[in-house]
Design a protein around this motif. Structure first.
Motif, mmCIF file in Angstrom:
data_model
loop_
_atom_site.group_PDB
_atom_site.id
_atom_site.type_symbol
_atom_site.label_atom_id
_atom_site.label_comp_id
_atom_site.label_asym_id
_atom_site.label_seq_id
_atom_site.Cartn_x
_atom_site.Cartn_y
_atom_site.Cartn_z
ATOM 1 N N ARG A 50 0.843 -1.179 0.000
ATOM 2 C CA ARG A 50 0.000 0.000 0.000
ATOM 3 C C ARG A 50 0.887 1.241 0.000
ATOM 4 O O ARG A 50 2.081 1.176 0.288
ATOM 5 N N LYS A 51 0.270 2.369 -0.312
ATOM 6 C CA LYS A 51 1.072 3.573 -0.506
ATOM 7 C C LYS A 51 1.910 3.920 0.720
ATOM 8 O O LYS A 51 3.035 4.394 0.594
ATOM 9 N N SER A 92 4.938 4.174 -8.948
ATOM 10 C CA SER A 92 4.578 4.280 -7.525
ATOM 11 C C SER A 92 3.735 5.517 -7.247
ATOM 12 O O SER A 92 2.831 5.491 -6.410
ATOM 13 N N TYR A 138 0.283 4.615 -8.225
ATOM 14 C CA TYR A 138 0.115 3.210 -7.835
ATOM 15 C C TYR A 138 -1.341 2.747 -7.957
ATOM 16 O O TYR A 138 -1.621 1.665 -8.487
ATOM 17 N N ASN A 139 -2.253 3.561 -7.475
ATOM 18 C CA ASN A 139 -3.668 3.165 -7.487
ATOM 19 C C ASN A 139 -4.224 3.052 -8.906
ATOM 20 O O ASN A 139 -5.122 2.247 -9.171
#
Length: 366
Positions: A214-215, A271, A274-275
Motif C-alpha cells: 500500500r502507498k 509508484s 500506484y492506485n
C-alpha cells in the motif's frame, strides 16, 4: 544492426496491421486477441531465427561455449558427466554446472551440431517468453520493443546457461508461484540451479507473488532502496556471507547508468500513480503485483551494479518482468490519446537507446 531493425519493422507491421477487411485497427477484445497472437508468434519466430542463425562472432560467449563446453562434453563419457553432480554438490569441487553438461550430453544424442544447439536454446527460452507476454501483457508490442532494447543482447546472443535456467524458472516456476504450487516452484528452481547457480535469486519471487503493498508502505521500500545505494558495500558483504561467493569485488568504472536511471525513474512513476496502475490493472493471477514487487526488488539490488556489472545476472530475474509491467504505465492516462502518447513515448525512447548502441549481427554462413 540492419537485421535487428528489420525485425522491429516486421513486428511493427504485424502489430498495426488491421484485423478486418475494412482496414480499421480496432481495440475490441476479439481484435486485440488476434493482434496479440499474431505478434507473439511473429516475434517468437523472428527471435528464434536471429538467435539460432547467428555466427560464432555474435555474442561474447558464443564461441567460448563451443570450445569450452559443447566440444568437451561431446568427448566426455556418461559416467564422467554424471560424476559432476557429486563432485560439485558433495565434494565442493569447482566444476562446470553439471545440469548444463547433462542437458548438453542428452541433446548430443540427437545432434552434435552446435548451430542446432543454438536453435534449441533459442526455442527453449523464446517460446515460454512468448507465452508469458501473450498471457499477461496488455501491449505485447511495447513488451517486445523493450525486450529488443534491454534484454535480447543477453538472452538471445550471449548467455547459454543462464538463458536455459531463466527459461525453466519463468516457464515453470513463474506459473507455479502464481498458482501457489510451492513444490513445483521449488523443483524448477533446483533444476535451474544445476544449470546456472544464479537461478537461486528467483526464490523470493514465490513470496513476492502475494505481497500487496500500500502507498504508506512504499515510503519504507524507497527508503530501503536509498539505503542500498548508500551502504552498497555492506550489502555486498552480507550477500557474500550468505552465498559463499567471495570473488565479486569492485570493478573500475562499474555501472549501468542508462539502465539504472530507467529502472528507478519507472519505479517512481508507477509508484506515484500506484492506485491507477498496479491496483487498477491487477488480475486474478496476481502478475501485476508480482511484477511491481519485482521492480522494487530490482531497484534495491541495482546499487550493486555500481560495484560490479556481473550483478546484472541477479537483476535480470526481476527486471525481466518489466515486459509485463511497462505497458501498464499507460493506465496513468485515460483511455484514448493519452495512452497512445505513453506508448509512443516509450517506443521512441526504447528505439533511441537501441540505435545509440552498436549492434553487430551476421549469419553463420557469412
Amino acid at each position: 544492426m540492419l537485421w535487428y531493425l528489420l525485425n522491429i519493422f516486421i513486428l511493427t507491421v504485424v502489430w498495426f496491421l488491421p484485423t478486418d477487411s475494412k482496414f480499421i485497427i480496432s481495440d475490441s477484445k476479439e481484435s486485440m486477441k488476434i493482434r496479440k497472437k499474431r505478434l507473439c508468434i511473429a516475434a517468437t519466430v523472428n527471435w528464434i531465427l536471429l538467435s539460432g542463425l547467428r555466427s560464432l562472432s555474435v555474442g561474447p560467449d558464443t564461441y567460448n561455449y563451443l570450445v569450452n563446453s559443447f566440444i568437451p562434453v561431446k568427448e566426455m563419457s556418461w559416467n564422467e558427466v554424471l560424476r559432476l553432480f557429486p563432485e560439485r554438490y558433495l565434494y565442493g569441487q569447482s566444476v562446470l554446472d553439471p545440469g548444463y553438461c547433462l542437458l548438453t550430453k542428452i541433446f548430443q544424442i540427437f545432434s552434435g551440431n552446435y548451430q542446432v544447439w543454438l536453435f534449441f536454446i533459442a526455442v527453449v527460452f523464446t517460446v515460454p517468453l512468448g507465452v508469458i507476454i501473450y498471457r499477461f501483457s496488455s501491449n505485447p508490442y511495447l513488451s517486445y520493443i523493450l525486450y529488443s532494447t534491454l534484454f535480447y543482447n543477453f538472452f538471445s546472443v550471449t548467455g547459454h546457461r543462464q538463458t536455459l535456467a531463466t527459461a525453466i524458472v519463468f516457464g515453470i516456476g513463474l506459473f507455479a508461484a502464481l498458482k501457489r504450487r510451492f513444490f513445483i516452484f521449488l523443483f524448477s528452481l533446483l533444476v535451474a540451479c544445476t544449470i546456472h547457480p544464479s537461478a537461486i535469486a528467483f526464490l523470493p519471487v514465490y513470496f513476492l507473488a502475494k505481497v500487496r503493498l500500500r502507498k504508506n508502505q512504499l515510503i519504507f521500500c524507497f527508503s530501503a532502496i536509498a539505503l542500498s545505494y548508500i551502504f552498497r558495500n555492506q550489502l555486498l558483504s552480507i550477500l557474500k556471507s550468505i552465498t559463499g561467493y567471495n570473488s565479486f569485488g569492485q570493478v573500475p568504472q562499474a555501472g549501468a547508468g542508462a539502465f539504472i536511471i530507467l529502472l528507478l525513474s519507472f519505479a517512481v512513476l508507477i509508484s506515484i500513480f500506484y492506485n491507477r496502475t498496479v491496483d487498477l490493472a491487477e488480475t486474478e493471477t496476481g502478475i501485476i503485483h508480482l511484477s511491481y514487487n519485482a521492480l522494487l526488488t530490482a531497484c534495491f539490488f541495482s546499487s550493486l551494479l555500481l560495484i560490479n556489472p556481473v550483478f546484472m545476472r541477479v537483476l535480470q530475474y526481476y527486471s525481466l518482468l518489466l515486459l509485463i509491467l511497462l505497458p501498464e504505465g499507460a493506465r496513468i492516462f485515460g483511455k484514448g490519446k493519452g495512452r497512445m502518447f505513453y506508448g509512443l513515448c516509450c517506443t521512441l525512447l526504447m528505439l533511441a537507446l537501441f540505435v545509440s548502441e552498436k549492434r553487430f549481427y551476421e549469419f553463420f554462413w557469412q
